[in-house]
Structures are given as C-alpha cells and as structure tokens.
Design an enzyme around this catalytic site. Structure first.
Site, short mmCIF file in Angstrom:
data_model
loop_
_atom_site.label_atom_id
_atom_site.label_comp_id
_atom_site.label_asym_id
_atom_site.label_seq_id
_atom_site.Cartn_x
_atom_site.Cartn_y
_atom_site.Cartn_z
N ALA A 110 0.83 -1.20 0.00
CA ALA A 110 0.00 0.00 0.00
C ALA A 110 0.87 1.25 0.00
O ALA A 110 2.04 1.25 0.41
CB ALA A 110 -0.91 0.00 1.22
N GLU A 121 -0.67 -9.51 -2.16
CA GLU A 121 -2.10 -9.75 -2.35
C GLU A 121 -2.47 -9.70 -3.84
O GLU A 121 -3.29 -10.49 -4.32
CB GLU A 121 -2.91 -8.72 -1.55
CG GLU A 121 -2.83 -8.97 -0.05
CD GLU A 121 -3.51 -7.90 0.77
OE1 GLU A 121 -4.31 -8.25 1.67
OE2 GLU A 121 -3.24 -6.70 0.53
N GLU A 131 1.75 -6.15 7.47
CA GLU A 131 0.86 -5.08 7.93
C GLU A 131 0.82 -4.91 9.44
O GLU A 131 0.55 -3.80 9.93
CB GLU A 131 -0.55 -5.31 7.39
CG GLU A 131 -0.73 -4.98 5.93
CD GLU A 131 -0.31 -6.09 4.98
OE1 GLU A 131 -0.56 -5.98 3.76
OE2 GLU A 131 0.27 -7.10 5.46
#
Length: 257
Positions: A66, A114, A134
């Site tokens: 991210a 992912e 994460e």
C-alpha cells in the site's frame, strides 16, 4: 497502450503483458490501482485474451504494498474507499474471464503479495521475497491476504508469515506452495513461457478447472463431486469439447478460440 504508471502490450496471440512502473517501489496508490483497472478493461475489451502476465519494470520490486504516504494523509472514509479500490482490483483479477500469471523477481509485500495471490499462478525469480507485514503498522492484510494466503499455504504457515511480518525467500515460497514455479533465470521470460503453454488449451475448460478447484475449499466432498460433474457436462454440451475431441480423433491440433 498504457496509463501513466501501468503499460500493457500483446506478447503473442491470446497473451497480454501488463507492466507496473511507479518508482521507487510500485506502491499501490491510486495511480497504480487506476492503471491496473485500465489494463483489465483493455484485456476484457479485446475479447481474445486468454492469459494476462503481470510484472514490474522496477529492479528489485514487484510491488511493495500500500501507499503508506497516501494513507498518512487520509481520513477514515477515504481509507475505506482506498481499501475498496484495492480489493476491487484483486477480486476482479481473480474472477476475470482469462487466466493470469504474476512474474515476481523482487519484493512482493503487503498489497503487492495480495495482487500476486489474486493471479491464477505465480512465477518467482531467485531474488523474490514475499510477505504480509501489515502488523508492523498496526493493520492487517486487507485486500484478500488473510483469505488467499491460508488457501495457498495452510493456516499455520499463513499465521507464521503474517504474525511475524517476515519475508519469505523464493525457495521457501515454492516449497510451501506460495509460488508455482521458480526459475534461476528471468521470471518474466519464464512467466511468458508459461502463458504460452496455457494459451494452447481450451480457456473455458481451464476456467472451469479453476472454479472447481476453488470450490473444493468451500464445499463438502459430495457437493464438490456434484459441482465437478455439472461443470464437465456443461463443457461437453456448450464448451469447446466438441472441437477438442474431434481434433484428438483426427490427430490434429485443436482450433480453440
């Protein structure tokens, strides 16, 4: 054809090669997510794409996860919208009317892993490392990681990878089933070779194989056997089985769409 940070081109009949290029690490911010959606739009609009290969133009990175800088500037509502956008790319890729192969020879972390797990298959180069770190920033994998990883490697290994936030090297990734092929050479070249193999078979049959195998995780054995029988019957009646059987009898190459 391309967006600003995602490009795509035909490599061979039925194969579309999508390349990520958002320096320095292919962070999955809005530009990259929009580019991936545009690439999938192009693949679907073409109508004859059988395999999409996703790779990176950045040395040492597939995608580093991210966009943390973007996350640091948004509120709760924007965070939810950003997560929905990430999930939409992966869910769309996993349910696409074509197969997909991730070519990884660098870091595939967080959202990058992912994305790779949403592909049908994964090819790794020797420098690849995989992880879902994460928990180090107080979050969990939120774009499919907690669901797809245990389906690939099992509950215990998935928890080990996610709870420790460690990076899994390429050889271990192959051993535990996180990747499907490992090459000592060029991961992109190996992925394109695999795509060429895949493109010779019947796509409706291949997609039925994927659906049936995936159903095995959610159905009882009896339900799975029944679903398998239904899928095979449907292929015989409406798929490319007639052409495949005729070609086998005639000892010629089948002319699949």
């Amino acid at each position: 054809m391309d967006s600003e940070v995602v490009t795509w081109k035909r490599e061979a009949h039925g194969i579309l090669h999508v390349t990520l290029a958002r320096p320095p690490a292919n962070a999955l911010g809005t530009p990259l997510l929009d580019g991936l959606h545009a690439a999938l739009d192009a693949a679907e609009a073409a109508g004859d794409v059988k395999v999409v290969v996703i790779s990176s133009a950045l040395d040492g990175f597939f995608a580093a996860g991210a966009d943390i800088k973007q996350l640091s500037t948004i509120d709760a509502a924007s965070f939810a919208a950003y997560g929905d956008r990430m999930r939409a790319v992966n869910d769309r890729l996993a349910a696409a009317p074509f197969l997909s192969v991730a070519a990884v020879d660098g870091l595939a972390l967080g959202g990058g892993l992912e994305l790779a797990m949403a592909c049908t298959l994964r090819v790794s180069g020797p420098r690849a490392r995989f992880g879902l770190p994460e928990v180090k920033i107080g979050l969990i994998p939120g774009a499919g990681g907690t669901q797809r990883l245990p389906r690939l490697v099992g509950r215990g290994r998935a928890l080990d990878i996610m709870l420790t936030a460690r990076q899994v090297p390429a050889a271990e990734a192959l051993a535990i089933g996180l990747v499907d092929r490992l090459t000592d050479g060029d991961a992109v070249k190996e992925a394109l070779t695999l795509a060429g193999e895949l493109a010779t078979a019947s796509l409706p049959a291949q997609l039925a194989v994927v659906r049936t195998v995936d159903a095995a995780f959610d159905l009882t054995a009896e339900e799975g056997f029944a679903y398998e029988a239904d899928q095979e019957q449907e292929l015989f009646e409406t798929g490319e089985a007639a052409e495949g059987i005729a070609a086998f009898v005639a000892k010629r190459r089948p002319d699949f769409a």
